[in-house]
Design a protein around this motif. Structure first.
Motif, PDB file in Angstrom:
ATOM      1  N   ALA A 156      13.140  -2.309   8.083  1.00  0.00           N
ATOM      2  CA  ALA A 156      13.687  -1.627   6.914  1.00  0.00           C
ATOM      3  C   ALA A 156      14.170  -0.235   7.296  1.00  0.00           C
ATOM      4  CB  ALA A 156      12.634  -1.534   5.811  1.00  0.00           C
ATOM      5  N   VAL A 157      15.466   0.029   7.049  1.00  0.00           N
ATOM      6  CA  VAL A 157      16.076   1.309   7.411  1.00  0.00           C
ATOM      7  C   VAL A 157      16.911   1.826   6.246  1.00  0.00           C
ATOM      8  CG1 VAL A 157      16.130   0.776   9.869  1.00  0.00           C
ATOM      9  CG2 VAL A 157      18.095   0.197   8.429  1.00  0.00           C
ATOM     10  N   ALA A 158      17.237   3.121   6.309  1.00  0.00           N
ATOM     11  CA  ALA A 158      17.979   3.746   5.218  1.00  0.00           C
ATOM     12  C   ALA A 158      19.436   3.298   5.171  1.00  0.00           C
ATOM     13  CB  ALA A 158      17.898   5.266   5.339  1.00  0.00           C
ATOM     14  N   ASP A 159      20.050   3.130   6.339  1.00  0.00           N
ATOM     15  CA  ASP A 159      21.483   2.840   6.395  1.00  0.00           C
ATOM     16  C   ASP A 159      21.746   1.829   7.503  1.00  0.00           C
ATOM     17  OD1 ASP A 159      24.222   2.793   6.475  1.00  0.00           O
ATOM     18  OD2 ASP A 159      24.476   4.857   7.140  1.00  0.00           O
ATOM     19  N   ILE A 160      21.991   0.583   7.141  1.00  0.00           N
ATOM     20  CA  ILE A 160      22.166  -0.462   8.153  1.00  0.00           C
ATOM     21  C   ILE A 160      23.477  -0.316   8.913  1.00  0.00           C
ATOM     22  CG2 ILE A 160      20.721  -2.146   6.956  1.00  0.00           C
ATOM     23  CD1 ILE A 160      23.246  -3.408   5.837  1.00  0.00           C
ATOM     24  N   GLY A 161      24.362   0.580   8.437  1.00  0.00           N
ATOM     25  CA  GLY A 161      25.615   0.811   9.140  1.00  0.00           C
ATOM     26  C   GLY A 161      25.532   1.878  10.214  1.00  0.00           C
ATOM     27  N   ASN A 162      24.429   2.620  10.249  1.00  0.00           N
ATOM     28  CA  ASN A 162      24.274   3.676  11.250  1.00  0.00           C
ATOM     29  C   ASN A 162      24.015   3.046  12.620  1.00  0.00           C
ATOM     30  OD1 ASN A 162      23.198   5.789  12.935  1.00  0.00           O
ATOM     31  ND2 ASN A 162      22.759   6.968  11.095  1.00  0.00           N
ATOM     32  N   PRO A 163      24.837   3.373  13.632  1.00  0.00           N
ATOM     33  CA  PRO A 163      24.704   2.700  14.927  1.00  0.00           C
ATOM     34  C   PRO A 163      23.360   2.916  15.615  1.00  0.00           C
ATOM     35  CG  PRO A 163      26.269   4.531  15.057  1.00  0.00           C
ATOM     36  CD  PRO A 163      25.987   4.307  13.607  1.00  0.00           C
ATOM     37  N   VAL A 164      22.669   4.008  15.319  1.00  0.00           N
ATOM     38  CA  VAL A 164      21.367   4.210  15.967  1.00  0.00           C
ATOM     39  C   VAL A 164      20.355   3.197  15.448  1.00  0.00           C
ATOM     40  CG1 VAL A 164      20.397   5.911  14.349  1.00  0.00           C
ATOM     41  CG2 VAL A 164      19.703   5.942  16.734  1.00  0.00           C
ATOM     42  N   TYR A 165      20.448   2.843  14.165  1.00  0.00           N
ATOM     43  CA  TYR A 165      19.567   1.819  13.617  1.00  0.00           C
ATOM     44  C   TYR A 165      19.905   0.445  14.188  1.00  0.00           C
ATOM     45  CZ  TYR A 165      18.052   5.223  10.071  1.00  0.00           C
ATOM     46  OH  TYR A 165      17.535   6.317   9.430  1.00  0.00           O
ATOM     47  N   VAL A 166      21.181   0.221  14.414  1.00  0.00           N
ATOM     48  CA  VAL A 166      21.608  -1.052  15.005  1.00  0.00           C
ATOM     49  C   VAL A 166      21.048  -1.203  16.416  1.00  0.00           C
ATOM     50  CG1 VAL A 166      23.591  -2.415  15.754  1.00  0.00           C
ATOM     51  CG2 VAL A 166      23.702  -1.144  13.593  1.00  0.00           C
ATOM     52  N   GLU A 167      21.080  -0.106  17.179  1.00  0.00           N
ATOM     53  CA  GLU A 167      20.546  -0.156  18.540  1.00  0.00           C
ATOM     54  C   GLU A 167      19.051  -0.445  18.531  1.00  0.00           C
ATOM     55  OE1 GLU A 167      20.289   2.605  22.592  1.00  0.00           O
ATOM     56  OE2 GLU A 167      21.582   3.219  20.937  1.00  0.00           O
ATOM     57  N   MET A 168      18.321   0.200  17.610  1.00  0.00           N
ATOM     58  CA  MET A 168      16.893  -0.068  17.505  1.00  0.00           C
ATOM     59  C   MET A 168      16.638  -1.504  17.071  1.00  0.00           C
ATOM     60  SD  MET A 168      15.009   3.400  16.127  1.00  0.00           S
ATOM     61  CE  MET A 168      16.113   3.813  14.783  1.00  0.00           C
ATOM     62  N   MET A 169      17.439  -1.987  16.126  1.00  0.00           N
ATOM     63  CA  MET A 169      17.285  -3.359  15.648  1.00  0.00           C
ATOM     64  C   MET A 169      17.453  -4.363  16.786  1.00  0.00           C
ATOM     65  SD  MET A 169      19.577  -5.444  12.857  1.00  0.00           S
ATOM     66  CE  MET A 169      20.999  -5.380  13.964  1.00  0.00           C
ATOM     67  N   THR A 170      18.429  -4.126  17.650  1.00  0.00           N
ATOM     68  CA  THR A 170      18.673  -5.028  18.767  1.00  0.00           C
ATOM     69  C   THR A 170      17.460  -5.094  19.685  1.00  0.00           C
ATOM     70  OG1 THR A 170      21.050  -4.536  18.693  1.00  0.00           O
ATOM     71  CG2 THR A 170      20.191  -5.501  20.727  1.00  0.00           C
ATOM     72  N   ALA A 171      16.863  -3.933  19.951  1.00  0.00           N
ATOM     73  CA  ALA A 171      15.675  -3.899  20.808  1.00  0.00           C
ATOM     74  C   ALA A 171      14.492  -4.584  20.136  1.00  0.00           C
ATOM     75  CB  ALA A 171      15.324  -2.451  21.144  1.00  0.00           C
ATOM     76  N   ILE A 172      14.329  -4.358  18.837  1.00  0.00           N
ATOM     77  CA  ILE A 172      13.232  -4.985  18.100  1.00  0.00           C
ATOM     78  C   ILE A 172      13.378  -6.500  18.099  1.00  0.00           C
ATOM     79  CG2 ILE A 172      12.231  -5.273  15.794  1.00  0.00           C
ATOM     80  CD1 ILE A 172      13.014  -2.298  15.293  1.00  0.00           C
ATOM     81  N   GLU A 173      14.581  -6.967  17.795  1.00  0.00           N
ATOM     82  CA  GLU A 173      14.827  -8.410  17.730  1.00  0.00           C
ATOM     83  C   GLU A 173      14.570  -9.080  19.068  1.00  0.00           C
ATOM     84  OE1 GLU A 173      16.493 -12.255  17.613  1.00  0.00           O
ATOM     85  OE2 GLU A 173      17.238 -10.670  18.923  1.00  0.00           O
ATOM     86  N   ARG A 174      14.923  -8.380  20.145  1.00  0.00           N
ATOM     87  CA  ARG A 174      14.722  -8.930  21.488  1.00  0.00           C
ATOM     88  C   ARG A 174      13.239  -9.177  21.750  1.00  0.00           C
ATOM     89  NH1 ARG A 174      17.669  -5.391  23.918  1.00  0.00           N
ATOM     90  NH2 ARG A 174      15.997  -3.968  24.488  1.00  0.00           N
ATOM     91  N   VAL A 175      12.389  -8.268  21.297  1.00  0.00           N
ATOM     92  CA  VAL A 175      10.946  -8.396  21.536  1.00  0.00           C
ATOM     93  C   VAL A 175      10.325  -9.454  20.623  1.00  0.00           C
ATOM     94  CG1 VAL A 175       8.721  -7.194  21.405  1.00  0.00           C
ATOM     95  CG2 VAL A 175      10.710  -6.028  22.373  1.00  0.00           C
ATOM     96  N   VAL A 176      10.627  -9.376  19.324  1.00  0.00           N
ATOM     97  CA  VAL A 176       9.939 -10.265  18.380  1.00  0.00           C
ATOM     98  C   VAL A 176      10.419 -11.712  18.496  1.00  0.00           C
ATOM     99  CG1 VAL A 176       9.524  -8.339  16.802  1.00  0.00           C
ATOM    100  CG2 VAL A 176      11.519  -9.821  16.437  1.00  0.00           C
TER     101      VAL A 176
END
Length: 355
Positions: free
Chosen positions: A66-86
């Protein structure tokens, strides 16, 4: 289309419903039974009922981000790393946009409905209401950001104070003596810590003039509007430190629209080192706050919390690194360097020592 049931699979395989269920759910069953049931399921086109299976096993095998702005590229980068692990651990990642602080509270409260097994939350604002909701939720939560001391939750933090020191020291070394800080909303967590970090960093440079202004949001449009106000003033700065890359990109555009050249007339820096920093021209100098690393660590902490709910809370701080590009070089260095050359803080220090 009629849904194939486990009863039909069992009948086709010539086994009991209980045996078919064990075979399909990875429980104890003979190799012969498993083969029969799998063949029957494939032949009939059976798809397991995920809801029923979740209720039976007590797990959804879903995690929320859950993030404030799904369009912000920094959140996208974190999401990619999270998805890779989970995903490597068999979980599906569900994305949620929180926006305001009240929405963050609603997202945390909804965890009681049991739609996910855990959540990684990056709140823009940390309110008493949010802290109360986090304290009550039975679902494991890891927070990307800062919480008040004494809060017993796993957290992963960026180091905004060091980030600001890196960028201010760099600008001063490049000969900048009038620095404007363009922040996002000052009542947000990143706005608060980046403002405090800037104020701390400039105390080491008493001969440098500074000023600060808050943009309405951490976006390109808000950064553009705030930078225009700074650059249209009676005293134009020779450098802008933006609170994130999007604001920094907006500042570069504002300078261009006013007929100014970056970096000759004004230097601009950002925070986050997103992919956009290398796309624009000149490239945007930025401090890398380790978005990929923060996402990875947060995911690992959440999986560990799910596996061991009683473990002690952990706080991890990821170190920043300055990445220098063309937007912040002095006039002499910009002219002597190949266009769009990218360097990091280590290379820059080596160049200074050699020169």
């Amino acid at each position: 289309m009629v849904r194939v049931t486990i009863t039909q699979v069992a009948e086709y395989a010539g086994v009991s419903i209980a045996s078919a269920s064990r075979a399909l759910n990875g429980q104890i069953a003979s190799a012969e039974t498993i083969a029969k049931v799998q063949h029957a399921a494939a032949t009939l086109g059976y798809v397991a009922d995920a809801t029923a299976r979740s209720l039976k096993l007590g797990r959804t095998h879903q995690l929320a981000y859950a993030v404030a702005d799904i369009g912000n590229p920094v959140y996208v980068e974190m999401m990619t790393a999270i998805e890779r692990v989970v995903s490597a651990s068999g979980y599906r990642l569900v994305l949620s946009s929180t926006g305001t602080s009240s929405s963050s509270v609603d997202v945390v409260r909804d965890l009681g409905r049991g739609y996910v097994d855990g959540m990684i939350l990056s709140p823009l604002r940390v309110t008493d209401e949010l802290l109360a909701a986090l304290a009550k939720t039975p679902t494991p939560v890891v927070v990307l950001g800062r919480l008040p001391d004494g809060t017993s939750l796993d957290t992963v933090r960026a180091d905004s104070v060091t980030a600001m020191r890196l960028v201010v020291d760099h600008l001063v070394a490049e000969g900048r003596r009038d620095i404007a800080f363009v922040n996002g909303p000052g009542d947000t967590t990143p706005g608060t810590f980046r403002r405090d970090g800037f104020n701390t960093a400039v105390t080491a440079h008493p001969l440098v003039s500074t000023r600060s202004i808050d943009a309405d949001d951490f976006t390109i449009a808000a950064g553009y509007a705030a930078a225009r106000r700074v650059l249209d003033g009676d005293r134009r700065p020779d450098a802008i430190v933006a609170a994130n890359d999007l604001i920094g990109i907006g500042a570069i555009r504002a300078a261009e629209d006013l007929g100014l050249t970056v970096p000759d007339d004004i230097a601009v820096t950002g925070i986050d080192n997103t992919e956009l920093t290398g796309v624009i021209r000149p490239g945007l100098t930025s401090v890398d706050l380790g978005a990929d690393e923060r996402g990875r660590v947060a995911a690992e902490l959440l999986l560990a919390r799910i596996a061991e709910p009683s473990r002690a809370a952990h706080t991890v701080t990821v170190a920043p690194a300055l990445v220098v590009r063309g937007s912040s070089l002095s006039r002499a260095r910009a002219q002597g360097r190949a266009p769009h050359h990218e360097t990091d803080s280590t290379e820059l220090d080596e160049e200074r020592a050699a020169g």
